[in-house]
Design an enzyme around this catalytic site. Sequence first.
Site, short mmCIF file in Angstrom:
data_model
loop_
_atom_site.label_atom_id
_atom_site.label_comp_id
_atom_site.label_asym_id
_atom_site.label_seq_id
_atom_site.Cartn_x
_atom_site.Cartn_y
_atom_site.Cartn_z
N CYS A 170 0.79 -1.10 -0.18
CA CYS A 170 -0.26 -0.11 -0.12
C CYS A 170 1.02 1.33 -0.03
O CYS A 170 0.86 2.20 -0.96
CB CYS A 170 -1.01 -0.21 1.29
N1 NAD Z 1 -2.88 -6.12 2.07
C1 NAD Z 1 -3.15 -5.14 2.56
O1 NAD Z 1 -2.86 -4.55 3.81
C2 NAD Z 1 -4.21 -4.08 1.83
C3 NAD Z 1 -4.83 -3.01 2.83
C4 NAD Z 1 -5.44 -2.05 2.29
C5 NAD Z 1 -5.80 -2.20 0.85
N2 NAD Z 1 -5.19 -3.31 0.09
C6 NAD Z 1 -5.58 -3.35 -1.22
O2 NAD Z 1 -6.57 -4.37 -1.61
C7 NAD Z 1 -6.07 -5.08 -2.71
C8 NAD Z 1 -5.95 -6.50 -2.64
O3 NAD Z 1 -4.72 -6.65 -1.92
P1 NAD Z 1 -4.08 -7.81 -1.00
O4 NAD Z 1 -3.28 -7.49 -0.06
O5 NAD Z 1 -5.53 -8.46 -0.42
O6 NAD Z 1 -3.65 -8.77 -2.26
P2 NAD Z 1 -3.38 -10.25 -2.26
O7 NAD Z 1 -2.29 -10.26 -3.36
O8 NAD Z 1 -2.94 -10.78 -0.94
O9 NAD Z 1 -4.77 -10.91 -2.85
C9 NAD Z 1 -5.26 -10.51 -4.07
C10 NAD Z 1 -5.78 -11.94 -4.61
O10 NAD Z 1 -6.52 -11.83 -5.69
C11 NAD Z 1 -6.31 -12.99 -6.65
N3 NAD Z 1 -6.59 -12.60 -8.06
C12 NAD Z 1 -5.81 -11.93 -8.90
N4 NAD Z 1 -6.34 -11.61 -9.89
C13 NAD Z 1 -7.54 -12.14 -9.77
C14 NAD Z 1 -8.73 -12.35 -10.90
N5 NAD Z 1 -8.51 -11.82 -12.14
N6 NAD Z 1 -9.69 -12.86 -10.21
C15 NAD Z 1 -9.83 -13.40 -9.17
N7 NAD Z 1 -8.67 -13.55 -8.05
C16 NAD Z 1 -7.71 -12.75 -8.54
C17 NAD Z 1 -4.88 -13.53 -6.18
O11 NAD Z 1 -4.70 -14.91 -6.59
C18 NAD Z 1 -4.78 -13.04 -4.76
O12 NAD Z 1 -4.97 -14.28 -4.22
C19 NAD Z 1 -5.15 -4.13 -3.40
O13 NAD Z 1 -5.64 -3.28 -4.25
C20 NAD Z 1 -4.43 -3.42 -2.21
O14 NAD Z 1 -3.85 -2.05 -2.65
C21 NAD Z 1 -4.39 -4.25 0.59
#
Ligand code: NAD
Length: 441
Positions: free
Chosen positions: A282
């Site tokens: 992030c």
């Molecule tokens: N991790 C954090 O602390 C956090 C906090 C706030 C916001 N975010 C935001 O949330 C979003 C997700 O982050 P995250 O940390 O959960 O990512 P992550 O990589 O842990 O999880 C994303 C998941 O999406 C799956 N994926 C990818 N493409 C896909 C598709 N087309 N269809 C279905 N599944 C798909 C991946 O296999 C993965 O399991 C990002 O935009 C991030 O910036 C993350």
Amino acid sequence: MSGVQTATATAAQILAEKIQSRRARVGIVGLGYVGLPLAVEFAKAGFSVTGIDVSEQKSRRVNAGDSYVGDISSATLGPLVDAGKLRATSDFDDMCELDTINICVPTPLRKTKDPDMSFIVSACQEIASRFHAGMLIILESTTYPGTTDELVLPMLTKTGLEVGRDFFLCFSPERVDPGNPSFQTVNIPKVVGGCTPACTEMGRLFYSQALERVVPVSSTQVAEMVKLLENTFRMINIGLANEMALMCGRMGINVWEVIDAAATKPFGFMPFYPGPGLGGHCIPIDPFYLSWKTRQAGIEARFIELAGYINGQMPHFVVDKVQNALNDAGKPVKGSRIHVMGVAYKRDIDDMRESPALDVILLLRQRGALVTYSDPYVPRMRLDGLELVACPEEAAGAADCVIIVTNHSAFDYRALVDRSPLVVDTRNSLRGMVSEKIVRL
Ligand SMILES: NC(=O)c1ccc[n+]([C@@H]2O[C@H](COP(=O)([O-])OP(=O)(O)OC[C@H]3O[C@@H](n4cnc5c(N)ncnc54)[C@H](O)[C@@H]3O)[C@@H](O)[C@H]2O)c1
């Protein structure tokens, strides 16, 4: 429902009734750090939840009740799966049965620091080809202001359905803070903004079934910008703390003592701390979504670029500190054994994404050091084609210098100082300890 027009009553009323009676079939696309905890909260609230992830391995683990996300224990996940409240699949056709879909896919930056929208586009294409009237779609992935209306909405209206009448589209920023014991998905207030007032109201109704507090805002753009303000605020203030550390270092002042004393001011000051550099999915990334978008509007986001530059210098500053400390001890960095304590991007979690430890280790290796590491959360890591395996904490005793990069609470810091000839502390983990061996940021 207030905010829902008479003409929209049918689709809105049917969906609202399904949501309120918990009969709505909830879908979460992307079961990562954000999606899995959200799926768990809706399953706990009594909904039937389907998680959809391109990773078959993740789907299998969820269906086996085996959590891979630190904030969700298998003891929490397992009973929800056994009770039939939560299941995972990699088959997008299962979307046809859903009433609501939250999109929680990654939004990385390209090497050029341009947003990589490919995951959002791909998830929306899957949704659009199985779209039906009466659905609520909510984008949660962090992105630039305008994404929901300019990118997602046209993909869904291509189906001939009308937003705010036949279906509902919102943006709701995810604010989860992995590893935070006080604030988790359920008690972090949820901001939501829709394409129309009816969309916002549907989003509000949906989240209020499972989460403690919902904060509706007037548009998707406001909701998108909220997240970017929060993360840019953090990134810039960390940049300021890092610049303070560089200045204090030059002047022989203890920056940690300065910040702690400043933090006693009961108003108008909020402490941020320096460190070895930014990490995670992030803070190092999201502000560049904003600067990319504002560049198109003819505004240069100068604070963001400057803080990005200073934060990016921190791994180099840390490695220079190590080199100077070794030189003072009469050892060249080349050939020295250097042990890194902690490689995850922050304390008490296993996430390595953008971790500054990666840069620190690479820079040290470039200078000819022999680098080992300890991290109870990261048993092995790949770096530059090299496979590194974590050593027990005691291995630090054999090193010429130890660097504390991630301040995991499991480390025994007193023993570390006792057994090591030299410790560079980038996190103030050795606060209060007095020893000639300690070099602070
Ligand atoms: N991790 C954090 O602390 C956090 C906090 C706030 C916001 N975010 C935001 O949330 C979003 C997700 O982050 P995250 O940390 O959960 O990512 P992550 O990589 O842990 O999880 C994303 C998941 O999406 C799956 N994926 C990818 N493409 C896909 C598709 N087309 N269809 C279905 N599944 C798909 C991946 O296999 C993965 O399991 C990002 O935009 C991030 O910036 C993350």
